[in-house]
Design an enzyme around this catalytic site. Sequence first.
Site, PDB file in Angstrom:
ATOM      1  N   LYS A  20       0.832  -1.204   0.000  1.00 31.49           N
ATOM      2  CA  LYS A  20       0.000   0.000   0.000  1.00 31.49           C
ATOM      3  C   LYS A  20       0.873   1.264   0.000  1.00 31.49           C
ATOM      4  O   LYS A  20       2.096   1.185   0.248  1.00 31.49           O
ATOM      5  CB  LYS A  20      -0.918  -0.041   1.233  1.00 31.49           C
ATOM      6  N   TYR A  60     -12.062  -2.698  -3.021  1.00 34.32           N
ATOM      7  CA  TYR A  60     -12.599  -2.902  -1.672  1.00 34.32           C
ATOM      8  C   TYR A  60     -14.130  -2.984  -1.661  1.00 34.32           C
ATOM      9  O   TYR A  60     -14.743  -2.700  -0.636  1.00 34.32           O
ATOM     10  CB  TYR A  60     -12.126  -1.764  -0.752  1.00 34.32           C
ATOM     11  N   ASN A 122      -1.456  -0.294   7.473  1.00 37.26           N
ATOM     12  CA  ASN A 122      -0.897  -1.625   7.740  1.00 37.26           C
ATOM     13  C   ASN A 122      -0.035  -2.177   6.608  1.00 37.26           C
ATOM     14  O   ASN A 122       0.201  -3.373   6.502  1.00 37.26           O
ATOM     15  CB  ASN A 122      -2.008  -2.598   8.147  1.00 37.26           C
ATOM     16  N   HIS A 125      -1.629  -5.512   1.566  1.00 42.28           N
ATOM     17  CA  HIS A 125      -2.900  -6.222   1.377  1.00 42.28           C
ATOM     18  C   HIS A 125      -2.604  -7.611   0.829  1.00 42.28           C
ATOM     19  O   HIS A 125      -1.688  -7.784   0.022  1.00 42.28           O
ATOM     20  CB  HIS A 125      -3.772  -5.474   0.356  1.00 42.28           C
ATOM     21  N   GLU A 136      -9.341 -10.440  -7.484  1.00 42.33           N
ATOM     22  CA  GLU A 136      -8.370  -9.345  -7.341  1.00 42.33           C
ATOM     23  C   GLU A 136      -7.275  -9.423  -8.416  1.00 42.33           C
ATOM     24  O   GLU A 136      -6.869  -8.396  -8.964  1.00 42.33           O
ATOM     25  CB  GLU A 136      -7.767  -9.357  -5.933  1.00 42.33           C
TER      26      GLU A 136
END
Length: 161
Positions: A20, A60, A122, A125, A136
């Site tokens: 990310k 998402y 975080n 992913h 995805e």
Amino acid sequence: MIQDQEVLAAEMERTFIAIKPDGVQRGLISEIITRFERKGFKLVGIKIMVPSNGFAQKHYHGLKERPFFNGLCNFLSSGPVVAMVWEGEGVIRYGRKLIGTDPQKSEPGTIRGDLAVVLGRNVIHGSDGPETAKDEISLWFKPEELVSYTNNAEKWIYGQN
Ligand code: IDP
């Protein structure tokens, strides 16, 4: 023989992994790639891109009803993301293990445990199951952007039949 190996490689499990914007900005690209590579998983697709907000919303879509959805999509589209496809036996499930969960609850040794502090930043992913992985991968990559190949280390990682 080589053909058999190619077929085997093509059928191996694949997962979608993204570093990310926080992971990219913090200089964690090589650190994260190293952890998957060292385990014995094989990189079959990689690119860097800044996803649009609409693209982040597609990625998402399952979290649309969650209160953090807009913030999450704004964040994912706020800078470059390294999108990858990794291949290997059990890579979806074990990839999640390498990643960890909530940074505050993740064990040291996991990516989020070692490299992140809060849920909203975080760094990585990873697809959470076979269906999500399929969806995805096809959202982020065209089939021709994925490379099927035999890595010479595979016979040492998997053994020879
Ligand atoms: P996962 O990435 O561990 O699979 P999900 O529950 O699928 O977690 O949530 C997707 C992403 O949404 C998380 O990686 C995290 O960046 C963000 N997120 C999840 N819960 C919260 C929250 O309570 N506040 C802010 N962001 C959240």
